[in-house]
Design an enzyme around this catalytic site. Structure first.
Site, short mmCIF file in Angstrom:
data_model
loop_
_atom_site.label_atom_id
_atom_site.label_comp_id
_atom_site.label_asym_id
_atom_site.label_seq_id
_atom_site.Cartn_x
_atom_site.Cartn_y
_atom_site.Cartn_z
N LEU A 69 0.81 -1.21 0.00
CA LEU A 69 0.00 0.00 0.00
C LEU A 69 0.85 1.27 0.00
O LEU A 69 0.64 2.17 0.78
CB LEU A 69 -0.94 0.03 1.21
CG LEU A 69 -2.17 -0.88 1.13
CD1 LEU A 69 -3.00 -0.72 2.38
CD2 LEU A 69 -3.00 -0.55 -0.09
N CYS A 70 1.88 1.26 -0.82
CA CYS A 70 2.67 2.49 -0.90
C CYS A 70 2.91 2.83 -2.37
O CYS A 70 4.02 3.13 -2.78
CB CYS A 70 3.96 2.37 -0.11
SG CYS A 70 4.80 0.82 -0.30
N GLY A 71 1.85 2.77 -3.16
CA GLY A 71 1.93 3.19 -4.54
C GLY A 71 2.94 2.36 -5.32
O GLY A 71 3.03 1.15 -5.15
#
Lengths: 131, 291
Positions: free
Chosen positions: B90-92
């Site tokens: 969940l960090c691009g």
């Protein structure tokens, strides 16, 4: 007395930066080395020992495991990964470090250089006499 | 068309997702500031270290006996790649950007017939590489338990690399990580750490005539392993700042998208409600008229 700059840097942060050092004694690998102002540029590395810093109006003592020293342009830089102020440590911590080092020494495939460093470490820590 | 009830449920679910992404964004922002500070504080050490090494390597006259860590084994057959990623998702594009860069490099290596070995640091890297390169991965390291990047962990990785180098398991070592530029931009980097290339700077003669105690070779032999750990540590610091920055902007986008979606759904909900009311009215009026 004449003063020079001192910086002690650890990987995480700049540990100590002073500009009024009068004399610093570092445990260089080939023996303790005292540094005063206008020392010739030098690079050396450290063995476990005590760094003795004399500032204008106070004196500080640190224990180091290892590190590199560089002196140039009247700036003494000490890079070290493991350093602590002697005032801040207690007997328990020292005992743990000594014990770890002794464990390490018992290993069979240890290099001479490492053995020397570890023995030195135990010796220095024992001589601190902290309660 | 979806019923009113369905729309209502949909809206509330999007809203709760929005709350989560918003919270994650806040957390990332707080962590980012700290990670950035750490990265900044770590810079003097690595800068000074490379400075000293540069001065030392300028002093070396006998290139043949120079430490292998500096000059290499003289061969270029086995490449070791250290792929440094995050432990969390969940960090691009943070993780996939590093992997993309690494994969391009792997492709080049295998195409030219050289042997490839991979060490992954961070579990996301392993997850993404295991499908294609499982047989090449010789070690996977993860520091999930450590809260912040610390030198102790970096030193562990450094020791593993040195150990493998001394056993002659590889010739060239490259690390992959994300360089933190700002919150929006992180640049994936490949950096060769063994042998250490200082060609670009080598032309500059050293201004100082140092005294060395003991001699240059011995200091270098002591210093170079430390430099490996330092480089790894630097990469870890940059990575953790990049990870938080990347997560922050990704979560910011997600929050904004969720907001847009809620707006759209609300309009749709209101329209359907209005349509239902109008329909009922028409029914009543036409019923009354027919009397």
């Amino acid at each position: 007395m004449e003063q020079f700059n001192l910086e002690i840097i650890s990987p995480e942060k700049s540990f100590l930066i002073k500009n009024d050092a009068l004399e610093v004694v570092v445990p260089a690998i080939e023996g303790y080395m005292g540094i005063l102002k206008d020392h010739t540029p030098i690079i050396s590395f450290l063995k476990p020992g005590i760094i003795d810093v004399k500032l204008n109006n106070e004196s500080l003592n640190f224990y180091v495991d290892d590190g590199v020293v560089e002196f140039k342009n009247n700036t003494l830089s000490i890079l070290t990964s493991n350093i602590f102020d002697i005032k801040d440590i207690n007997k328990n911590n020292v005992d743990i470090i000594i014990k770890d080092a002794e464990e390490e020494l018992k290993k069979e495939n240890i290099k001479d250089q490492d053995r020397f460093i570890l023995e030195k470490k135990i010796e220095v820590l024992n001589s601190l006499n902290i309660n | 068309m979806a019923s009113l009830d369905d729309l209502k449920k949909r809206i509330s679910s999007v809203k709760s997702t929005q709350k989560i992404t918003k919270a994650m964004k806040m957390v990332a922002a707080a962590k980012l500031r700290k990670a950035q500070e750490n990265a900044e504080r770590g810079r003097p050490y690595s800068k000074k270290m490379s400075n000293i090494i540069l001065n030392l390597s300028n002093g070396i006259t006998d290139a043949e006996n120079a430490p292998k860590l500096l000059t290499g084994t003289g061969q270029d057959k086995v490449h070791l790649c250290i792929v440094m990623t995050a432990d969390r998702g969940l960090c691009g594009g943070f993780n996939s950007n590093i992997i993309k860069k690494a994969k391009a490099f792997f492709h080049k290596i295998s195409k030219s017939g050289k042997e490839l070995k991979i060490i992954t640091v961070g579990s996301k890297g392993y997850d993404q590489l295991k499908r294609l390169y499982k047989s090449k991965i010789i070690e996977r390291i993860s520091f999930k338990e450590s809260k912040n990047a610390n030198f102790f962990d970096a030193d562990k990785v450094g020791k593993i690399i040195i150990d493998k180098f001394e056993k002659k398991e590889f010739d060239v070592c490259t690390i992959f990580y994300n360089q933190f530029k700002n919150v929006i931009t992180q640049i994936p980097q490949e950096q060769q750490i063994i042998p250490l290339i200082t060609n670009e700077e080598k032309d500059k003669p050293s201004e100082e005539n140092y005294e060395f105690e003991p001699d240059e070779d011995e200091i270098l032999a002591n210093l170079l392993p430390k430099n490996i750990s330092t480089q790894i540590f630097k990469a870890m610091l940059e990575n953790s700042a990049s990870e938080q920055g990347s997560r922050m902007s990704a979560m910011d986008n997600a929050t904004r998208n969720a907001g847009e979606m809620v707006d759209k759904l609300t309009i749709k909900y209101n329209r359907s409600r209005q349509a239902a009311i109008t329909k009922e009215l028409i029914e009543i009026i036409s019923g009354a008229e027919s009397l």
